[in-house]
Design a protein around this motif. Structure first.
Motif, PDB file in Angstrom:
ATOM      1  N   ILE A   1      82.434  36.483 -30.608  1.00 45.13           N
ATOM      2  CA  ILE A   1      83.241  36.517 -31.630  1.00 45.13           C
ATOM      3  C   ILE A   1      84.277  35.599 -31.572  1.00 45.13           C
ATOM      4  O   ILE A   1      84.956  35.484 -30.319  1.00 45.13           O
ATOM      5  CB  ILE A   1      83.921  37.895 -31.744  1.00 45.13           C
ATOM      6  N   THR A   2      84.364  34.729 -32.689  1.00 43.18           N
ATOM      7  CA  THR A   2      85.632  33.658 -32.609  1.00 43.18           C
ATOM      8  C   THR A   2      86.477  34.208 -33.794  1.00 43.18           C
ATOM      9  O   THR A   2      85.979  34.090 -35.158  1.00 43.18           O
ATOM     10  CB  THR A   2      85.006  32.307 -32.731  1.00 43.18           C
ATOM     11  N   TRP A   3      87.842  34.313 -33.620  1.00 40.37           N
ATOM     12  CA  TRP A   3      88.709  34.787 -34.459  1.00 40.37           C
ATOM     13  C   TRP A   3      89.897  33.871 -34.620  1.00 40.37           C
ATOM     14  O   TRP A   3      89.947  33.148 -33.732  1.00 40.37           O
ATOM     15  CB  TRP A   3      89.362  36.051 -33.820  1.00 40.37           C
TER      16      TRP A   3
ATOM     17  N   PRO B   1      95.303  34.369 -38.875  1.00 38.21           N
ATOM     18  CA  PRO B   1      95.775  33.730 -40.046  1.00 38.21           C
ATOM     19  C   PRO B   1      97.011  33.335 -40.436  1.00 38.21           C
ATOM     20  O   PRO B   1      97.572  32.857 -41.369  1.00 38.21           O
ATOM     21  CB  PRO B   1      95.625  35.274 -41.148  1.00 38.21           C
ATOM     22  N   VAL B   2      98.055  33.533 -39.292  1.00 37.43           N
ATOM     23  CA  VAL B   2      99.303  33.140 -39.463  1.00 37.43           C
ATOM     24  C   VAL B   2      99.510  31.710 -38.896  1.00 37.43           C
ATOM     25  O   VAL B   2     100.117  30.868 -39.179  1.00 37.43           O
ATOM     26  CB  VAL B   2     100.201  34.386 -38.723  1.00 37.43           C
ATOM     27  N   THR B   3      99.119  31.776 -37.528  1.00 35.38           N
ATOM     28  CA  THR B   3      99.443  30.325 -36.612  1.00 35.38           C
ATOM     29  C   THR B   3      98.016  29.564 -36.466  1.00 35.38           C
ATOM     30  O   THR B   3      98.163  28.502 -35.979  1.00 35.38           O
ATOM     31  CB  THR B   3      99.662  30.893 -35.166  1.00 35.38           C
ATOM     32  N   SER B   4      96.833  30.032 -36.890  1.00 35.37           N
ATOM     33  CA  SER B   4      95.689  29.542 -36.678  1.00 35.37           C
ATOM     34  C   SER B   4      94.911  29.353 -35.315  1.00 35.37           C
ATOM     35  O   SER B   4      93.972  28.716 -35.032  1.00 35.37           O
ATOM     36  CB  SER B   4      95.647  27.955 -37.413  1.00 35.37           C
ATOM     37  N   ARG B   5      95.632  30.177 -34.619  1.00 42.49           N
ATOM     38  CA  ARG B   5      95.302  30.201 -32.868  1.00 42.49           C
ATOM     39  C   ARG B   5      94.034  31.060 -32.939  1.00 42.49           C
ATOM     40  O   ARG B   5      93.792  31.539 -33.882  1.00 42.49           O
ATOM     41  CB  ARG B   5      96.330  30.809 -32.200  1.00 42.49           C
ATOM     42  N   LYS B   6      93.064  30.702 -31.870  1.00 38.28           N
ATOM     43  CA  LYS B   6      91.748  31.082 -31.872  1.00 38.28           C
ATOM     44  C   LYS B   6      91.904  32.358 -30.771  1.00 38.28           C
ATOM     45  O   LYS B   6      92.610  32.091 -29.757  1.00 38.28           O
ATOM     46  CB  LYS B   6      90.659  30.029 -31.466  1.00 38.28           C
ATOM     47  N   GLY B   7      91.057  33.223 -31.103  1.00 38.09           N
ATOM     48  CA  GLY B   7      90.941  34.405 -30.012  1.00 38.09           C
ATOM     49  C   GLY B   7      89.433  34.659 -30.093  1.00 38.09           C
ATOM     50  O   GLY B   7      88.510  34.336 -30.910  1.00 38.09           O
ATOM     51  N   TYR B   8      88.812  35.048 -28.879  1.00 35.73           N
ATOM     52  CA  TYR B   8      87.561  35.234 -28.555  1.00 35.73           C
ATOM     53  C   TYR B   8      87.273  36.689 -27.954  1.00 35.73           C
ATOM     54  O   TYR B   8      88.016  36.916 -26.844  1.00 35.73           O
ATOM     55  CB  TYR B   8      87.209  33.967 -27.607  1.00 35.73           C
ATOM     56  N   VAL B   9      86.089  37.043 -28.132  1.00 35.45           N
ATOM     57  CA  VAL B   9      85.514  38.038 -27.400  1.00 35.45           C
ATOM     58  C   VAL B   9      84.203  37.781 -27.011  1.00 35.45           C
ATOM     59  O   VAL B   9      83.401  37.466 -28.043  1.00 35.45           O
ATOM     60  CB  VAL B   9      85.424  39.586 -28.100  1.00 35.45           C
ATOM     61  N   VAL B  10      83.692  37.978 -25.771  1.00 35.66           N
ATOM     62  CA  VAL B  10      82.193  37.608 -25.394  1.00 35.66           C
ATOM     63  C   VAL B  10      81.494  38.907 -24.944  1.00 35.66           C
ATOM     64  O   VAL B  10      82.276  39.447 -23.756  1.00 35.66           O
ATOM     65  CB  VAL B  10      81.939  36.557 -24.681  1.00 35.66           C
TER      66      VAL B  10
ATOM     67  N   ILE C   1      92.562  34.635 -25.869  1.00 39.73           N
ATOM     68  CA  ILE C   1      93.326  34.066 -26.914  1.00 39.73           C
ATOM     69  C   ILE C   1      93.947  32.612 -26.298  1.00 39.73           C
ATOM     70  O   ILE C   1      94.695  32.600 -25.427  1.00 39.73           O
ATOM     71  CB  ILE C   1      94.263  35.004 -27.416  1.00 39.73           C
ATOM     72  N   ASP C   2      93.897  31.693 -27.235  1.00 34.79           N
ATOM     73  CA  ASP C   2      94.358  30.148 -27.036  1.00 34.79           C
ATOM     74  C   ASP C   2      95.799  30.303 -27.460  1.00 34.79           C
ATOM     75  O   ASP C   2      96.088  29.687 -28.275  1.00 34.79           O
ATOM     76  CB  ASP C   2      93.647  29.124 -27.859  1.00 34.79           C
ATOM     77  N   ILE C   3      96.690  30.806 -26.545  1.00 36.53           N
ATOM     78  CA  ILE C   3      98.163  30.694 -26.615  1.00 36.53           C
ATOM     79  C   ILE C   3      98.738  30.811 -25.378  1.00 36.53           C
ATOM     80  O   ILE C   3      98.190  31.633 -24.374  1.00 36.53           O
ATOM     81  CB  ILE C   3      98.603  31.959 -27.517  1.00 36.53           C
TER      82      ILE C   3
ATOM     83  N   ASP D   1      97.108  28.915 -22.876  1.00 42.06           N
ATOM     84  CA  ASP D   1      97.034  27.900 -24.002  1.00 42.06           C
ATOM     85  C   ASP D   1      96.022  27.144 -23.361  1.00 42.06           C
ATOM     86  O   ASP D   1      95.774  26.371 -22.243  1.00 42.06           O
ATOM     87  CB  ASP D   1      98.398  27.078 -23.727  1.00 42.06           C
ATOM     88  N   GLY D   2      94.885  26.729 -24.582  1.00 41.05           N
ATOM     89  CA  GLY D   2      93.778  25.989 -24.041  1.00 41.05           C
ATOM     90  C   GLY D   2      92.513  26.784 -23.957  1.00 41.05           C
ATOM     91  O   GLY D   2      91.539  26.243 -23.627  1.00 41.05           O
ATOM     92  N   CYS D   3      92.786  28.097 -23.934  1.00 40.01           N
ATOM     93  CA  CYS D   3      91.432  28.982 -23.683  1.00 40.01           C
ATOM     94  C   CYS D   3      90.588  28.687 -24.761  1.00 40.01           C
ATOM     95  O   CYS D   3      90.795  28.453 -25.750  1.00 40.01           O
ATOM     96  CB  CYS D   3      92.022  30.504 -23.619  1.00 40.01           C
TER      97      CYS D   3
END
Length: 391
Positions: free
Chosen positions: A7-9, A12-21, A76-78, A38-40
């Protein structure tokens, strides 16, 4: 091998990406933490999920009630220190809540504390972040009680749950040192990272007589070749594992963060971020052995270069397996929710695993990683046969 679910999420507010594998499922379940970095990337989370599959199967003991789960991971890329991070985390967990509720048992990882994760989960209507596993237990209430009691245990002012992972890494170091013929009282160690894993590694190595001569946190290196006062440093770190330099003794020296690779030592323990030892770094390392306290800290080509130079690498899915295993030993009732029971189980299991892998490496001339992978695959087949149904 491809993952079962990725899953790539996008926030909607910051455009940061999150992932579940979800790499694998056993009885419809997977286990693995959630990190903030940051950079994930998706590739990073995919590799971590594969590592969780190996950790779960590697620790399998047919005498345990705990039947290993599959492997999964989230990221999460943050930066965890970003003021936006708490709300990004909340929105991410809300989006993947169905996966957490039904399949993915998760917990703290790099950049995320369990108490923070628990609070967000509670706000979203989840009793815990391991709800999925309770559905298969004959007495879920008793399991919840054991877990709550275990998390309430403090050891010298620190939560037991924050110590078991680093304690396991320290035991991997000590058993490996014994097999190499090194006397604990003469062994030196350098630990990169001083959070829950790195801090506990340093604490328990020092308690065993090892001279911890350098640690690195986000602000740089602290070194004393006569040995650092680990307990002093532990008492002066903040919630992110950063040490207050005001407590340093006259013999303690500071340096740049990356200088941890240059300190001569017997045990080199990367215990913070992934990808911190590259092939270009290997010429700087003079340690007798590298023990991976973090997930994926050594790039494959770097490990190959180290092994060629005669420096073995104890792989992450062996060295740092105990945080994950401890949760499930408690939940399934294999150990009591006490420090004594926890440490005893970790001692015996880590010795069994390190010795089995090391003996096979000595016999075949293969790397520790190759032999640990072989053991994990063999155990996975046994788990599959015992579970009957896998996802």
């Amino acid at each position: 091998m491809s993952s079962l679910l990725e899953i790539t999420w996008t926030d909607p507010v910051t455009s940061r990406k999150g992932y579940v594998v979800i790499d694998t499922l056993v009885r419809g379940l997977a286990s693995g933490g959630l990190r903030l970095r940051d950079g994930c990337t998706l590739d990073e989370v995919r590799g971590l999920a594969q590592g969780m599959t190996r950790k779960e199967s590697l620790v399998y003991d047919p005498a345990d009630r705990y039947l290993p789960l599959g492997g999964g991971k989230g990221g999460i890329d943050i930066d965890p220190g970003d003021p936006e991070a708490p709300e990004v985390l909340r929105r991410f967990l809300a989006a993947v809540r169905p996966i957490v509720k039904e399949q993915w048992n998760t917990g703290e990882d790099f950049g995320l504390r369990q108490e923070t994760l628990d609070k967000v989960a509670a706000d979203l209507g989840l009793a815990s972040t391991v709800e999925a596993v309770f559905a298969i237990l004959p007495d879920a209430d008793a399991a919840r009680q054991r877990l709550a009691e275990a998390f309430a245990v403090n050891v010298d002012g620190l939560c037991l749950a924050d110590l078991v992972g680093g304690y396991g890494v320290a035991q991997a170091c000590l058993v490996t040192a014994e097999r190499m013929g090194l006397d604990h009282e003469r062994v030196t160690a350098v630990v990169q990272g001083f959070g829950s894993i790195g801090g506990a590694v340093a604490r328990y190595l020092a308690a065993a007589g090892v001279r911890v001569i350098a640690v690195a946190d986000r602000d740089g290196l602290i070194r004393n070749d006569a040995g650092l006062d680990v307990e002093l440093l532990l008492g002066a770190r903040d919630g992110l594992g950063v040490i207050d330099r005001a407590v340093l003794r006259p013999g303690d020296r500071t340096g740049p963060r990356e200088a941890w690779l240059d300190v001569p030592c017997d045990l080199l323990v990367p215990a913070a971020m992934s990808y911190v030892i590259t092939e270009a770094d290997t010429s700087r390392i003079t340690a007798r052995v590298v023990v991976e306290g973090a997930n994926m800290p050594t790039l494959p080509e770097a490990e190959a270069a180290l092994v060629t130079r005669g420096i073995p690498v104890v792989p992450d899915f062996l060295a740092n397996v105990m945080t994950n295993a401890w949760w499930w030993w408690i939940v399934f009732g294999d150990i009591e929710p006490t420090a004594a029971s926890s440490y005893s189980k970790i001692d015996s299991t880590m010795r069994r695993l390190v010795e089995a892998v090391s003996v096979e490496a000595d016999r075949t001339g293969r790397t520790l990683r190759a032999c640990a992978l072989q053991l994990a695959r063999r155990n996975a087949e046994a788990v599959t046969e015992r579970a009957g149904v896998t996802g």
